[in-house]
Design a protein around this motif. Structure first.
Motif, mmCIF file in Angstrom:
data_model
loop_
_atom_site.group_PDB
_atom_site.id
_atom_site.type_symbol
_atom_site.label_atom_id
_atom_site.label_comp_id
_atom_site.label_asym_id
_atom_site.label_seq_id
_atom_site.Cartn_x
_atom_site.Cartn_y
_atom_site.Cartn_z
ATOM 1 N N ILE A 104 3.226 -16.093 3.284
ATOM 2 C CA ILE A 104 3.936 -15.160 2.420
ATOM 3 C C ILE A 104 4.358 -13.972 3.281
ATOM 4 O O ILE A 104 3.520 -13.279 3.858
ATOM 5 C CB ILE A 104 3.057 -14.683 1.245
ATOM 6 C CG1 ILE A 104 2.678 -15.868 0.348
ATOM 7 C CG2 ILE A 104 3.790 -13.611 0.434
ATOM 8 C CD1 ILE A 104 1.705 -15.507 -0.764
ATOM 9 N N ILE A 148 6.450 -10.458 3.126
ATOM 10 C CA ILE A 148 7.051 -9.474 2.233
ATOM 11 C C ILE A 148 7.870 -8.503 3.070
ATOM 12 O O ILE A 148 7.326 -7.762 3.898
ATOM 13 C CB ILE A 148 5.979 -8.719 1.424
ATOM 14 C CG1 ILE A 148 5.124 -9.719 0.629
ATOM 15 C CG2 ILE A 148 6.638 -7.718 0.477
ATOM 16 C CD1 ILE A 148 3.987 -9.075 -0.130
ATOM 17 N N ILE A 186 -0.582 -4.470 -4.044
ATOM 18 C CA ILE A 186 -1.363 -5.520 -3.389
ATOM 19 C C ILE A 186 -2.785 -5.032 -3.110
ATOM 20 O O ILE A 186 -3.765 -5.753 -3.315
ATOM 21 C CB ILE A 186 -0.679 -5.960 -2.085
ATOM 22 C CG1 ILE A 186 0.677 -6.598 -2.378
ATOM 23 C CG2 ILE A 186 -1.551 -6.955 -1.321
ATOM 24 C CD1 ILE A 186 1.488 -6.879 -1.131
ATOM 25 N N SER A 224 3.354 -9.988 -6.893
ATOM 26 C CA SER A 224 1.958 -9.561 -6.775
ATOM 27 C C SER A 224 1.004 -10.664 -7.214
ATOM 28 O O SER A 224 -0.078 -10.838 -6.645
ATOM 29 C CB SER A 224 1.720 -8.284 -7.582
ATOM 30 O OG SER A 224 1.993 -8.489 -8.952
ATOM 31 N N VAL A 260 0.574 -13.255 -4.385
ATOM 32 C CA VAL A 260 -0.327 -12.810 -3.316
ATOM 33 C C VAL A 260 -1.776 -13.117 -3.682
ATOM 34 O O VAL A 260 -2.564 -13.547 -2.836
ATOM 35 C CB VAL A 260 -0.129 -11.308 -3.028
ATOM 36 C CG1 VAL A 260 -1.188 -10.796 -2.057
ATOM 37 C CG2 VAL A 260 1.261 -11.056 -2.464
ATOM 38 N N SER A 286 -2.360 -17.332 -3.953
ATOM 39 C CA SER A 286 -2.146 -18.209 -2.810
ATOM 40 C C SER A 286 -3.230 -18.037 -1.752
ATOM 41 O O SER A 286 -3.738 -16.932 -1.532
ATOM 42 C CB SER A 286 -0.781 -17.932 -2.172
ATOM 43 O OG SER A 286 -0.572 -18.774 -1.062
ATOM 44 N N VAL A 321 -0.780 -13.583 4.513
ATOM 45 C CA VAL A 321 0.245 -12.643 4.062
ATOM 46 C C VAL A 321 0.623 -11.725 5.214
ATOM 47 O O VAL A 321 -0.239 -11.199 5.918
ATOM 48 C CB VAL A 321 -0.256 -11.794 2.873
ATOM 49 C CG1 VAL A 321 0.807 -10.790 2.440
ATOM 50 C CG2 VAL A 321 -0.655 -12.698 1.706
ATOM 51 N N CYS A 322 1.918 -11.544 5.396
ATOM 52 C CA CYS A 322 2.447 -10.655 6.427
ATOM 53 C C CYS A 322 3.438 -9.710 5.761
ATOM 54 O O CYS A 322 4.247 -10.156 4.940
ATOM 55 C CB CYS A 322 3.131 -11.476 7.515
ATOM 56 S SG CYS A 322 3.634 -10.532 8.955
ATOM 57 N N VAL A 323 3.362 -8.420 6.080
ATOM 58 C CA VAL A 323 4.243 -7.447 5.444
ATOM 59 C C VAL A 323 5.040 -6.687 6.489
ATOM 60 O O VAL A 323 4.542 -6.388 7.576
ATOM 61 C CB VAL A 323 3.460 -6.467 4.552
ATOM 62 C CG1 VAL A 323 2.782 -7.195 3.415
ATOM 63 C CG2 VAL A 323 2.442 -5.667 5.352
ATOM 64 N N ILE A 328 -4.462 -8.824 6.362
ATOM 65 C CA ILE A 328 -3.012 -8.879 6.173
ATOM 66 C C ILE A 328 -2.332 -8.333 7.422
ATOM 67 O O ILE A 328 -2.684 -7.266 7.923
ATOM 68 C CB ILE A 328 -2.594 -8.096 4.915
ATOM 69 C CG1 ILE A 328 -3.052 -8.881 3.677
ATOM 70 C CG2 ILE A 328 -1.097 -7.839 4.878
ATOM 71 C CD1 ILE A 328 -2.713 -8.240 2.361
ATOM 72 N N ALA A 386 -5.679 -15.516 7.542
ATOM 73 C CA ALA A 386 -4.555 -14.995 8.317
ATOM 74 C C ALA A 386 -4.885 -14.912 9.787
ATOM 75 O O ALA A 386 -5.979 -14.588 10.186
ATOM 76 C CB ALA A 386 -4.174 -13.612 7.788
#
Length: 412
Positions: free
Chosen positions: A86, A88, A99, A109, A112, A115, A119-121, A147, A189
């Motif tokens: 994911i 973002i 989040i 949201s 997140v 799943s 997650v990478c933002v 994250i 992650a």
């Protein structure tokens, strides 16, 4: 074939002006072989249309938590299971807060939370918002949860301000993802430095005069500890060789406590075999007392003050940089004048790959402060970091090292 080949990337797009860049980001990801599906928040639609994202991704854009056309009206579960990653971008301050605190009242949201994918933002917001305490607290929590962050970058913003907060360019976002080992569904992650080892020194050293007194300096260790946390958050194995401090050990970091410069050198040398990056952030005493008094030196009435004979301590940074199979070596230069000139001289003299120079004569930054500003220098590049929290600076420094390290590795 790249490591993004056939990876299912769920791109979450939120309501920042940088959302206009996301069709290009989708195109860049697909060029690397990724399969991209887009999820939009309502506010994102003010900056980019679902139709344009559908055109470049090849999939209908999802934006409704309760979509009756999705799998048994449970579209969020379908997408959550589908995603390998994911991403973002842009991630607004509001999105980071949602989040952090586990909101699940819109599709993104909820995904997140639902799943198992990493997650990478890629944050994007005004520079003052990025620097705000509430935002930085949320960033710290998300780092601790694993994250990954790409950016933000520093530069001119849409509002006219200049500073950190710009979303990283789509091309550079893809480059950052290519430097990551993307796990299969169900894995935790992993980040840019996965499989690499950092050895970082931090804090002051103490050189005994007698059993009571010692020679030391004002270093608190905050910068070195922030670097250790940032490197660990980026996926690295981190060994922190620390002089005496009052700081808690960063999460996921192995800490070795030492007191003197000689002890610090010994501890560092014992870790060099598997070291990929060495950061000499400690404020190491240049000199030690030649003959340490066995007992406390007493002040006698009408007597002359004692004369201390000093000898030079080993140069830890130079020793590491010039050792056989030396790691990528980064030094620090705490200066009170001629900042750039003195730092460049140290860079060349000690044969470093990079040096971080900061002016410790400036009030409210440097030693014991929670803030700092710096120059990141190498033999052919220069980057200026404005005054910011040491946490932010650590993230920026680890990012700068990554760009230099992986670029050098790819050329060799």
């Amino acid at each position: 074939m790249t490591q993004l080949q056939n990876k299912n990337i769920l791109l979450g797009i939120t309501g920042g002006i940088a959302a206009y860049k996301t069709p290009d980001l989708v195109r860049r990801l697909r060029e690397q072989g990724a399969v991209v599906r887009c999820v939009m928040t309502e506010s994102a639609k003010a900056f980019v249309t679902p139709l344009s994202l559908q055109a470049v991704s090849g999939f209908t854009v999802s934006d409704d938590l309760l979509d009756p056309t999705a799998e048994a009206a449970m579209g969020h579960i379908e997408l959550a299971r589908w995603a390998d990653l994911i991403l973002i971008a842009p991630a607004t301050a509001n999105t980071l807060a949602r989040i952090t605190h586990g909101f699940a009242d819109d599709l993104l949201s909820t995904l997140v939370l639902a799943s198992k994918a990493p997650v990478c933002v890629a944050p994007a917001m005004n520079q003052q918002m990025w620097a705000a305490t509430a935002v930085q607290n949320n960033v710290s929590i998300l780092h601790e949860r694993g994250i990954a962050f790409i950016g933000p970058e520093s530069g001119e913003q849409a509002c006219g301000d200049i500073g950190y907060g710009r979303m990283t360019d789509p091309t550079d976002i893809v480059k950052a993802l290519l430097n990551e080992k993307l796990p299969d569904n169900g894995s935790t992650a992993s980040c840019t430095w996965q499989g690499k080892t950092f050895v970082i020194t931090a804090g002051p050293t103490r050189e005994a005069i007698d059993p009571v007194r010692y020679i030391s300096n004002h270093s608190s260790g905050k910068m070195g500890y922030a670097l250790a946390q940032a490197a660990a958050n980026a996926g690295a194995k981190v060994v922190l060789v620390s002089g005496p401090t009052q700081l808690a050990t960063p999460k996921g970091v192995q800490r070795i406590d030492v007191e003197t410069a000689e002890q610090m050198l010994t501890a560092v040398q014992q870790q060099l075999t598997d070291c990929d990056v060495f950061i000499g952030c400690a404020a190491v005493s240049d000199y030690r007392v030649e003959d340490i008094a066995e007992h406390k030196i007493k002040k006698e009435q009408n007597s002359e003050p004692p004369k201390l004979s000093l000898v030079q301590n080993p140069d830890i940074l130079k020793t590491v940089a010039q050792s056989a199979n030396a790691p990528f070596t980064v030094g620090f230069a705490a200066e009170t004048q001629n900042l750039k000139e003195n730092a460049l001289s140290k860079l060349q003299r000690k044969q470093l790959q990079m040096i971080i120079a900061n002016d410790v004569s400036e009030p409210h930054q440097g030693f014991n402060s929670d803030q700092n500003s710096a120059l990141i220098l190498s033999k052919d590049s220069e980057q200026s970091l404005p005054t910011m929290s040491k946490h932010d600076m650590a993230v920026a420094i680890i990012d700068a090292i990554a760009k230099r390290y992986f670029d050098t590795s790819n050329r060799s």
